[in-house]
Enzyme design. Structure first.
Site, short mmCIF file in Angstrom:
data_model
loop_
_atom_site.label_atom_id
_atom_site.label_comp_id
_atom_site.label_asym_id
_atom_site.label_seq_id
_atom_site.Cartn_x
_atom_site.Cartn_y
_atom_site.Cartn_z
CG HIS A 63 -1.79 1.04 1.21
ND1 HIS A 63 -1.21 2.26 2.12
CD2 HIS A 63 -2.84 1.71 0.72
CE1 HIS A 63 -2.16 3.35 1.97
NE2 HIS A 63 -3.00 2.76 1.29
N GLY A 84 40.66 0.34 -24.13
CA GLY A 84 40.60 0.82 -22.81
C GLY A 84 41.84 1.90 -22.41
CB SER A 85 41.55 5.51 -22.87
OG SER A 85 40.54 5.80 -22.06
CG ASN A 86 41.06 4.67 -17.76
OD1 ASN A 86 40.94 5.78 -17.97
ND2 ASN A 86 39.82 4.03 -16.96
CG ASP A 87 44.47 -1.11 -17.49
OD1 ASP A 87 44.58 -0.36 -16.53
OD2 ASP A 87 44.07 -2.40 -17.31
CD GLU A 104 42.69 -3.89 -20.76
OE1 GLU A 104 42.29 -3.06 -20.29
OE2 GLU A 104 42.43 -5.38 -20.71
NE ARG A 119 33.90 -0.04 -15.20
CZ ARG A 119 33.39 0.96 -15.87
NH1 ARG A 119 31.92 0.78 -15.11
NH2 ARG A 119 33.75 1.96 -16.21
CB CYS A 133 34.87 1.13 -22.69
SG CYS A 133 36.14 0.03 -22.50
#
Length: 800
Positions: A427, A708-711, A687, A517, A758
Site C-alpha cells: 500500500h 581501454g584508454s586507462n590501461d 589496452e 563490468r 570504453c
C-alpha cells in the site's frame, strides 16, 4: 446481456463494459472469465451483486437524505471531522441491513456456487466501486474485502459491511481528491470461490516495472499465505522479473530474483466465524527460500502477458496491468483473482527523463526497497498507529511500521514515506507512486533508528535500495528531453556496472552498452570468491564458511548460487537494452581485489604490482582460476541460451598475447561459449601495446576491439596512475597515447573489425571525443551522465 435475477450477475455474464453495473473489479473478473479461460488463464468462478442492489439497500431503508446530510460541509483536511462523518455514514448502511428480496437472490447464487465447489464453500467477498480501476485512478484498497467467508450468516454480514465500506475515511478522501461525487459512485460486491493460498502463496504482479516504467518486464511479488499481507505491506515479499520479448520466444526469461523476509503469513481462522483469518509466523527455513518455483513464475508471466495483450487490444493502445494472483495449496494451480490497469507509470510523459542526484552521502539510518527514484528531506515523524495520525504535520517524513488505506489523508501531505515492512507492491509503495513522492519500504528497523523531529534525507535515486540518511543532504534534479533527438553516425554507447540502474538508464538515447563490468555484479551481488564455492574444503575459517553458507542458503550446489546471481545481473542489463548490443567484460579483478571477496584469501597470491600481474585473460586457463572462469561462462551461456538474450557480446580483458587469446577461446568453447555459435561475438580489450602492434593477428581471433584508454595510457607511458608520486604524468591526451589509439582504430578498420572505446577520457574531454570521431571510431562508450552532452557535440562535429 441475459440476467436471470434482478441483482445478481455471474462472471460469465459480465464484460469490461459493465463497470457502471458491477464496478471495475467485477467487470474485469467477468471479462477475463469469459474471454481468457480458453487461453489457459485460470479464474475462480463467482458472481457479482450489482450496484443496483446497493441503491436498493439505500432506497429501501430511506437513508439517502441522511447520507447526503452527513457528507455535506465535509472538511477533508480535518481528520477528526472526516472520521466522524465516515463512521456516521457507515452506521447508517450497517443499520439498514439487506432487504429480503436481495438476500434471497444472494443465497440462491451462493447455493449454486456451493453446488459447484462443495457445501458451505469458502468465498471471498470483495467490494467493487462503479468508478474504480480507471486508467487515471486506481481506487485500490478504498473499500473492504473479506476472506474465508463460509455459510449464510457470515456471508450476509460481510455483504452489508462491504456496502458500508463505500464510506471508509480513505474512500471519502479519495473521491474528493479525484473529483467524484459521493452519490454518483455506487458499490457492487464480488463473491468468488476462495483460492486456498493460505496453504501456499499469493501476490501481485505488474506488466511493467513499477519504478521506471520499463515496459518489457513482468514484475511479480509473492509471499506465503493469503494475499492481504502483501497488499497491506505487512510482509516483505520475494520479487521476480520476467523479460517479455524473449519469453514470447519460448525462453525461460527470468532475469532477476530477490528474496524477501516473508516473516508472517495470513491463514484461515480457527473455525470461529468471527475470526475469518489470522497471521502466524513463517518458519525460518521457509523465509530463506523463494516461495515460488521458476515454473510457477513463468506460468504467472504467461498469464500476465495474455491479460495485458487482451486489454491492450480492447483499448486500442498499450495497457499495462496490475494483477493479483493466488496459488491453491490443495490443487497446486495458479489463479488470477483481480486485474486492473496500472495507473502511475502509464500516465507519465516518457519523453522527459528526470534524474535525482545526491551530491554527498552521510550516516545511514535505514535501508529498504526504493520506490519513486526521487530524493526528499525534512523532519521525521514516527506514527505508531492510526490513532496518532492527527499529530502529523504537512511536509514531514512519515515513518511507520506499515500503512493502510486509512492513512491516506495524511500520506498525501508527506514529503516522503518510510516503512519497516512491505515490498514494492504494498500500500505505501502504491500510494507514494501515485503521489509522486519517494518511499523506502521494508526498512525493518526504521522506527528504532529514526526519532521524531530528526532531520533526514530519503534517497530513492541509488538503484533498488532506498536509503535514509541522517541530516539534510544536498541534491539536484536533472531533466532531459529525449524526444526526437537525432542519432550521430558514431555509435554512442554506455558504460554500466549496476544492474539496478539499467531499466532507468535505458531511457537515455543510446546505442547499447559498450562496457558492462562483471566485477560490480560479483562484488555487490555475489560477494563470494568463485573458487571458494568450487573448493569449500580449502576455506578453514569457520566464520567465513558460515557466511558462505548463509549467502548460498537454498542452493543444493553452492556453485549454482554464483552462476544464477551473475546470470541475473548480466541478464538484467542485457534485457534493459535489448535488442541493442550489450558488451560484457569477463571478470577483471586484480589479485588483491579477488582476495577481498569472501573466501578469496585462500585462493589468491600476493603480488607487488597486481596491475600488471595475474589478471584478465591469464587467469581464465590457469588451474588457479580455471574452474572459476567456467562458472562465469556458465552464467553467460544461461543469459544467451536460456534467457534468449543473444544481444550479449562477451569481451576478454587484458589479453597479452595472441597465443593467450587462443587458449581463452578454447576454454570458452569447452564451457559452451563457442565464438560464432548462436551468433556469439567475442571482443577483446585493446589496452596493451601488443594488442595494437599485433592487431592484424588478434583480428583473426576476435570480432572487435574495445580500447581501454586507462590501461593503454598507463602501459604506453609507463605510469602507475595509483602512485601518488607519478600520477601527475598520467595523460590520455599525450601525443604518443593518441597515436597508438589512432593505430588501433585504423587496424580494426583494416581488418573489418568493430572498434570502440570504453575509457573515461571521452566523457571528461570533449577534444578527445572529437579526435576519436575524426579517426573514424565505430563507437564511443560513455558514463551515463555525459552521454547527452557528448552526443550533441558529436552531432555538430559530424555536420562539419
Amino acid at each position: 446481456m441475459k440476467q436471470d435475477s434482478k441483482y445478481i450477475l455471474w462472471f460469465k455474464e459480465i464484460r469490461i463494459e459493465d463497470v457502471p453495473l458491477v464496478g471495475g473489479k467485477n467487470a474485469s473478473l467477468g471479462e477475463m472469465y469469459r474471454e481468457l479461460v480458453s487461453y489457459g488463464v485460470k479464474i475462480p468462478n463467482g458472481f457479482a451483486i450489482t450496484a443496483q442492489a446497493y441503491r436498493h439497500v439505500v432506497s429501501t431503508a430511506g437513508i439517502l437524505d441522511g447520507l447526503k446530510e452527513t457528507m455535506s460541509g465535509l472538511d477533508k483536511k480535518n481528520i477528526t471531522d472526516l472520521a466522524g462523518r465516515g463512521k456516521k455514514a457507515r452506521d447508517l448502511i450497517l443499520g439498514a441491513g439487506l432487504p429480503d428480496d436481495l438476500w434471497a437472490e444472494i443465497k440462491t447464487a451462493y447455493d449454486k456456487l456451493c453446488k459447484e465447489y462443495g457445501s458451505d464453500t469458502d468465498v471471498a467477498v470483495r467490494s467493487s466501486a462503479t468508478a474504480e480501476d480507471l486508467p487515471t485512478a486506481s481506487f485500490a484498497g478504498q473499500q473492504e474485502t473479506y476472506l474465508n467467508v463460509c455459510g449464510y450468516h457470515s456471508l450476509k454480514e460481510a455483504c452489508i459491511k462491504c456496502f458500508a465500506s463505500l464510506f471508509t475515511d480513505r474512500a471519502i478522501s479519495y473521491r474528493v481528491d479525484n473529483n467524484f461525487d459521493h452519490f454518483d459512485v455506487a458499490l457492487s460486491i464480488g463473491i468468488m470461490k476462495m483460492v486456498r493460498s493460505d496453504l501456499a502463496t499469493s501476490g501481485v504482479m505488474f506488466t511493467i516495472d513499477t519504478e521506471t516504467g520499463f515496459s518489457d518486464v513482468v514484475f511479480i511479488t509473492g509471499s506465503y499465505g493469503l494475499g492481504e499481507n502483501i497488499v497491506q505491506g505487512a510482509v516483505n515479499p520475494d520479487e521476480y522479473y520476467v523479460f517479455k520479448p524473449t519469453f514470447k520466444q519460448d525462453c525461460r526469461a527470468i532475469i532477476k530474483k530477490n528474496i524477501g523476509a516473508k516473516k508472517i503469513k495470513m491463514i484461515y481462522g480457527r473455525g470461529d466465524s468471527k475470526v475469518l483469518t489470522r497471521n502466524i509466523e513463517v518458519p525460518e527455513a521457509d523465509r530463506k527460500r523463494f516461495c515460488l518455483t521458476d515454473d510457477d513464475v513463468l506460468t504467472l508471466a504467461g498469464y500476465a502477458i495474455t491479460i495485458e495483450e487482451h486489454y491492450s487490444k480492447k483499448a486500442g493502445k498499450f495497457m499495462p496491468m496490475d494483477i493479483e494472483w493466488a496459488k491453491d495449496g490443495n490443487s497446486n494451480e495458479l489463479f488470477i483473482v483481480q486485474a486492473r490497469p496500472e495507473t502511475v507509470q502509464s500516465q507519465k510523459d516518457m519523453n522527459i527523463f528526470v534524474t535525482y542526484h545526491l551530491q554527498e552521502k552521510g550516516t545511514v539510518l535505514a535501508r529498504g526497497k526504493s520506490v519513486g527514484e526521487k530524493i526528499a528531506n525534512g523532519k521525521a515523524r514516527i506514527i505508531s498507529d492510526v490513532a496518532h495520525l492527527s499529530s502529523f504535520n504537512p511536509g514531514e517524513i512519515l515513518v511507520a511500521n506499515t500503512t493502510t488505506p486509512d492513512w491516506e489523508p495524511v500520506m498525501k501531505t508527506a514529503a516522503a514515506i518510510v516503512t519497516n515492512r512491505g515490498g514494492r507492491t504494498c500500500h505505501a509503495a502504491i500510494i507514494s507512486r501515485e503521489l509522486g513522492i519517494p518511499a523506502v519500504v521494508g526498512a525493518e528497523d526504521a522506527m528504532e533508528r529514526i526519532t521524531t523531529g530528526q532531520t533526514v534525507t530519503v534517497s530513492c535515486a541509488e538503484g533498488d535500495e532506498g536509503i535514509v540518511y541522517d541530516g539534510i543532504l544536498p541534491f539536484h534534479v536533472e531533466k532531459i528531453v529525449v524526444k526526437d533527438i537525432k542519432r550521430p553516425k558514431t555509435k554512442i554507447m554506455m558504460n554500466l556496472g549496476n544492474p539496478e540502474e539499467a531499466f532507468s538508464l535505458s531511457r537515455i538515447p543510446n546505442d547499447g552498452i559498450g562496457l558492462a563490468r562483471m566485477e560490480f555484479i560479483i562484488n555487490s551481488y555475489i560477494k563470494i570468491h568463485p573458487m571458494a564455492l568450487v573448493h569449500p574444503e580449502m576455506v578453514t575459517d569457520e566464520a567465513v564458511t558460515e557466511k558462505i553458507n548463509e549467502l548460498t542458503y537454498g542452493y543444493s550446489d553452492k556453485k549454482d548460487y554464483f552462476v544464477e546471481r551473475l546470470a541475473h545481473g548480466v541478464g538484467t542489463i542485457a534485457a534493459a537494452f535489448y535488442p541493442k548490443p550489450v558488451i560484457v567484460r569477463m571478470s577483471d579483478f586484480k589479485t588483491n581485489e579477488y582476495a577481498s571477496l569472501i573466501g578469496g584469501k585462500y585462493f589468491e597470491p600476493e603480488e607487488e604490482n597486481p596491475m600488471i600481474g595475474f589478471r584478465g585473460a591469464s587467469r581464465y586457463y590457469d588451474e588457479k582460476y580455471r574452474q572459476g572462469f567456467a562458472l562465469e561462462c556458465r552464467a553467460m551461456k544461461q543469459v544467451r541460451s536460456e534467457m534468449g538474450l543473444t544481444n550479449l557480446i562477451i569481451m576478454i580483458p587484458f589479453c597479452r598475447r595472441v597465443a593467450e587469446g587462443e587458449k581463452v577461446l578454447a576454454e570458452m568453447a569447452d564451457n559452451g561459449l563457442k565464438r560464432g555459435e548462436n551468433g556469439l561475438k567475442v571482443y577483446v580489450m585493446c589496452e596493451i601495446p601488443n594488442n595494437v602492434i599485433l592487431i592484424d593477428e588478434f583480428s583473426k581471433l576476435f570480432d572487435g576491439f574495445s580500447i581501454g584508454s586507462n590501461d593503454l595510457t598507463q602501459l604506453t607511458l609507463g605510469v602507475d596512475r595509483d602512485s601518488a608520486l607519478v600520477a601527475h604524468d598520467f595523460e590520455e591526451r599525450d601525443a604518443g597515447v593518441m597515436k597508438i589509439i589512432s593505430m588501433a582504430i585504423k587496424g580494426a578498420k583494416r581488418n573489418r573489425r568493430h572498434s570502440g572505446i570504453c575509457g573515461q577520457a571521452p566523457s571528461d574531454y570533449p577534444e578527445f571525443a572529437e579526435f576519436l570521431v575524426k579517426e573514424g571510431i565505430d563507437s564511443i562508450s560513455l558514463t551515463p551522465d555525459s552521454i547527452m552532452k557528448v552526443t550533441l557535440n558529436i552531432i555538430e562535429l559530424e555536420k562539419k
